[in-house]
Design a protein around this motif. Structure first.
Motif, PDB file in Angstrom:
ATOM      1  N   THR A   6      91.640  61.516   9.156  1.00 24.83           N
ATOM      2  CA  THR A   6      92.603  61.252  10.226  1.00 24.83           C
ATOM      3  C   THR A   6      91.882  60.961  11.540  1.00 24.83           C
ATOM      4  OG1 THR A   6      94.206  62.712   9.162  1.00 24.83           O
ATOM      5  CG2 THR A   6      94.588  62.189  11.486  1.00 24.83           C
ATOM      6  N   PHE A   7      90.858  61.740  11.833  1.00 26.03           N
ATOM      7  CA  PHE A   7      90.087  61.546  13.061  1.00 26.03           C
ATOM      8  C   PHE A   7      89.475  60.145  13.104  1.00 26.03           C
ATOM      9  CE2 PHE A   7      85.940  61.586  15.171  1.00 26.03           C
ATOM     10  CZ  PHE A   7      86.317  61.943  16.451  1.00 26.03           C
ATOM     11  N   PHE A   8      88.863  59.715  12.013  1.00 25.47           N
ATOM     12  CA  PHE A   8      88.216  58.404  11.991  1.00 25.47           C
ATOM     13  C   PHE A   8      89.235  57.261  12.026  1.00 25.47           C
ATOM     14  CE2 PHE A   8      84.606  60.897  10.222  1.00 25.47           C
ATOM     15  CZ  PHE A   8      83.735  60.655  11.272  1.00 25.47           C
ATOM     16  N   LYS A   9      90.386  57.444  11.384  1.00 27.10           N
ATOM     17  CA  LYS A   9      91.449  56.438  11.471  1.00 27.10           C
ATOM     18  C   LYS A   9      91.971  56.332  12.901  1.00 27.10           C
ATOM     19  CE  LYS A   9      93.229  56.359   6.762  1.00 27.10           C
ATOM     20  NZ  LYS A   9      94.384  56.616   5.904  1.00 27.10           N
ATOM     21  N   ASP A  10      92.159  57.483  13.546  1.00 30.04           N
ATOM     22  CA  ASP A  10      92.609  57.491  14.940  1.00 30.04           C
ATOM     23  C   ASP A  10      91.584  56.819  15.845  1.00 30.04           C
ATOM     24  OD1 ASP A  10      94.880  58.806  14.128  1.00 30.04           O
ATOM     25  OD2 ASP A  10      94.333  60.748  15.013  1.00 30.04           O
ATOM     26  N   SER A  11      90.319  57.088  15.611  1.00 27.09           N
ATOM     27  CA  SER A  11      89.254  56.468  16.414  1.00 27.09           C
ATOM     28  C   SER A  11      89.245  54.958  16.233  1.00 27.09           C
ATOM     29  CB  SER A  11      87.891  57.042  16.025  1.00 27.09           C
ATOM     30  OG  SER A  11      87.820  58.403  16.352  1.00 27.09           O
ATOM     31  N   ASN A  58     100.460  70.400  15.894  1.00 23.71           N
ATOM     32  CA  ASN A  58     100.389  71.110  14.617  1.00 23.71           C
ATOM     33  C   ASN A  58      98.957  71.478  14.238  1.00 23.71           C
ATOM     34  OD1 ASN A  58      99.584  68.547  14.083  1.00 23.71           O
ATOM     35  ND2 ASN A  58     101.065  68.151  12.470  1.00 23.71           N
ATOM     36  N   LYS A  59      98.128  71.777  15.214  1.00 26.61           N
ATOM     37  CA  LYS A  59      96.786  72.325  15.036  1.00 26.61           C
ATOM     38  C   LYS A  59      95.837  71.412  14.262  1.00 26.61           C
ATOM     39  CE  LYS A  59      98.012  76.161  17.003  1.00 26.61           C
ATOM     40  NZ  LYS A  59      97.813  76.335  18.377  1.00 26.61           N
ATOM     41  N   LYS A  60      96.031  70.107  14.339  1.00 30.23           N
ATOM     42  CA  LYS A  60      95.078  69.189  13.721  1.00 30.23           C
ATOM     43  C   LYS A  60      93.901  68.998  14.663  1.00 30.23           C
ATOM     44  CE  LYS A  60      98.242  66.554  10.878  1.00 30.23           C
ATOM     45  NZ  LYS A  60      98.810  65.248  10.603  1.00 30.23           N
ATOM     46  N   LEU A  61      92.929  68.235  14.237  1.00 27.37           N
ATOM     47  CA  LEU A  61      91.763  67.929  15.046  1.00 27.37           C
ATOM     48  C   LEU A  61      92.174  67.247  16.340  1.00 27.37           C
ATOM     49  CD1 LEU A  61      88.775  68.335  14.295  1.00 27.37           C
ATOM     50  CD2 LEU A  61      88.709  65.945  13.668  1.00 27.37           C
ATOM     51  N   PRO A  62      91.614  67.632  17.490  1.00 20.85           N
ATOM     52  CA  PRO A  62      92.003  66.994  18.743  1.00 20.85           C
ATOM     53  C   PRO A  62      91.533  65.549  18.804  1.00 20.85           C
ATOM     54  CG  PRO A  62      90.157  68.467  19.110  1.00 20.85           C
ATOM     55  CD  PRO A  62      90.591  68.645  17.677  1.00 20.85           C
ATOM     56  N   VAL A  63      92.286  64.731  19.519  1.00 20.36           N
ATOM     57  CA  VAL A  63      91.907  63.344  19.731  1.00 20.36           C
ATOM     58  C   VAL A  63      90.965  63.322  20.928  1.00 20.36           C
ATOM     59  CG1 VAL A  63      92.744  61.059  20.356  1.00 20.36           C
ATOM     60  CG2 VAL A  63      94.089  62.499  18.833  1.00 20.36           C
ATOM     61  N   PHE A  86      98.876  53.987  21.491  1.00 17.66           N
ATOM     62  CA  PHE A  86      98.364  54.911  20.483  1.00 17.66           C
ATOM     63  C   PHE A  86      99.490  55.793  19.940  1.00 17.66           C
ATOM     64  CE2 PHE A  86      96.414  58.989  19.241  1.00 17.66           C
ATOM     65  CZ  PHE A  86      95.630  58.532  18.191  1.00 17.66           C
ATOM     66  N   ILE A  87     100.316  56.305  20.828  1.00 17.38           N
ATOM     67  CA  ILE A  87     101.436  57.144  20.387  1.00 17.38           C
ATOM     68  C   ILE A  87     102.396  56.328  19.523  1.00 17.38           C
ATOM     69  CG2 ILE A  87     103.476  58.423  21.171  1.00 17.38           C
ATOM     70  CD1 ILE A  87     101.728  59.328  23.573  1.00 17.38           C
ATOM     71  N   TYR A  88     102.649  55.085  19.925  1.00 20.43           N
ATOM     72  CA  TYR A  88     103.514  54.227  19.122  1.00 20.43           C
ATOM     73  C   TYR A  88     102.916  54.017  17.732  1.00 20.43           C
ATOM     74  CZ  TYR A  88     106.446  50.492  17.479  1.00 20.43           C
ATOM     75  OH  TYR A  88     107.312  49.749  16.710  1.00 20.43           O
ATOM     76  N   ALA A  89     101.613  53.780  17.677  1.00 27.11           N
ATOM     77  CA  ALA A  89     100.932  53.569  16.393  1.00 27.11           C
ATOM     78  C   ALA A  89     101.024  54.810  15.506  1.00 27.11           C
ATOM     79  CB  ALA A  89      99.470  53.194  16.624  1.00 27.11           C
ATOM     80  N   LYS A  90     100.890  55.990  16.100  1.00 21.44           N
ATOM     81  CA  LYS A  90     100.979  57.233  15.328  1.00 21.44           C
ATOM     82  C   LYS A  90     102.403  57.505  14.844  1.00 21.44           C
ATOM     83  CE  LYS A  90      98.148  59.977  14.825  1.00 21.44           C
ATOM     84  NZ  LYS A  90      97.315  60.212  13.652  1.00 21.44           N
ATOM     85  N   LEU A  91     103.394  57.160  15.663  1.00 19.43           N
ATOM     86  CA  LEU A  91     104.786  57.405  15.286  1.00 19.43           C
ATOM     87  C   LEU A  91     105.330  56.360  14.305  1.00 19.43           C
ATOM     88  CD1 LEU A  91     106.309  58.429  18.745  1.00 19.43           C
ATOM     89  CD2 LEU A  91     105.784  59.926  16.803  1.00 19.43           C
ATOM     90  N   ASN A  92     104.648  55.225  14.200  1.00 24.83           N
ATOM     91  CA  ASN A  92     105.074  54.135  13.323  1.00 24.83           C
ATOM     92  C   ASN A  92     103.939  53.724  12.403  1.00 24.83           C
ATOM     93  OD1 ASN A  92     107.871  53.251  14.539  1.00 24.83           O
ATOM     94  ND2 ASN A  92     106.502  53.650  16.255  1.00 24.83           N
ATOM     95  N   PRO A  93     103.612  54.571  11.410  1.00 22.95           N
ATOM     96  CA  PRO A  93     102.457  54.293  10.554  1.00 22.95           C
ATOM     97  C   PRO A  93     102.611  53.027   9.709  1.00 22.95           C
ATOM     98  CG  PRO A  93     103.691  56.174   9.725  1.00 22.95           C
ATOM     99  CD  PRO A  93     104.295  55.807  11.041  1.00 22.95           C
ATOM    100  N   GLY A  94     103.828  52.551   9.518  1.00 19.32           N
ATOM    101  CA  GLY A  94     104.033  51.312   8.756  1.00 19.32           C
ATOM    102  C   GLY A  94     103.557  50.085   9.512  1.00 19.32           C
ATOM    103  N   ILE A  95     103.611  50.151  10.828  1.00 23.23           N
ATOM    104  CA  ILE A  95     103.171  49.031  11.664  1.00 23.23           C
ATOM    105  C   ILE A  95     101.838  49.363  12.315  1.00 23.23           C
ATOM    106  CG2 ILE A  95     103.671  47.683  13.728  1.00 23.23           C
ATOM    107  CD1 ILE A  95     106.580  47.995  13.186  1.00 23.23           C
TER     108      ILE A  95
END
Length: 149
Positions: A6-11, A58-63, A86-95
Motif C-alpha cells: 500500500t505504501f509503495f502504491k501510494d508513493s 485505521n492505523k495503517k502506515l503513514p503517508v 490524492f484523496i480522490y484517488a484513494k477514495l476512487n480505486p477504480g479510477i
C-alpha cells in the motif's frame, strides 16, 4: 494487501500527481507563489528532510511526502491540489488518478481560493474537493484507464 505494498502504491500515485500538478497553469502567479517550507507549520524536520506525515484513521502506515524532493520552495496551492487529487484517488480505486484531472481541479480551486470574502476562501480546499468529486461523477468515464484504447 500488505502495508508496504500500500505504501509503495501510494508513493507511485503521489509521484504521478506531483509530476502533473507542477505543470498545472505554470504561467499563473497564483499557482507559482512559493513559500519556504521551514515556515510552514505542517512540516517537521527529520534530519535535513522536511516531511508531511498524515496518519490514516485505521492505523495503517503513514503517508510520507518529501517536500524537498524537487525544490526547496513549495507552492501552498500546488500542495492543496496534490492533497485533493490524492484523496480522490484513494477514495476512487477504480479510477485512481489519471492525467488531466489536475487541469479540471485547478480552475475550480482557483475560483474558490481567490474569493474576495476570506470567510469563503479559507475553505477553498474543502469546497473545491466537493465540487471536483461532483464534476468527476459526471465525467468519470472520460478518465477510466480501462476505456483507453
Amino acid at each position: 494487501t500488505s502495508k508496504w505494498n500500500t505504501f509503495f502504491k501510494d508513493s507511485e500515485i503521489l509521484s504521478e500527481i506531483d509530476k502533473d500538478v507542477r505543470r498545472t497553469f505554470p504561467h499563473l502567479h497564483f499557482f507559482n507563489n512559493l513559500i519556504d517550507p521551514s515556515s510552514s507549520s505542517s512540516t517537521s524536520s527529520s534530519g535535513d528532510k522536511k516531511t508531511v506525515r498524515r496518519s490514516s484513521s485505521n492505523k495503517k502506515l503513514p503517508v510520507v511526502v518529501d517536500l524537498n524532493k524537487k525544490s526547496e520552495k513549495q507552492s501552498p496551492h500546488y500542495h492543496a491540489l496534490k492533497r485533493m487529487l490524492f484523496i480522490y484517488a484513494k477514495l476512487n480505486p477504480g479510477i485512481r488518478y489519471v492525467q488531466g484531472m489536475n487541469e479540471l481541479l485547478g480552475p475550480i480551486y482557483y475560483t474558490f481560493a481567490t474569493d474576495a470574502n476570506t470567510e469563503f476562501s479559507e475553505h477553498a480546499e474543502a469546497d473545491s474537493f466537493f465540487c471536483f468529486t461532483n464534476v468527476m461523477s459526471e465525467v468519470r468515464d472520460n478518465f477510466c484507464k480501462t476505456l483507453d484504447g
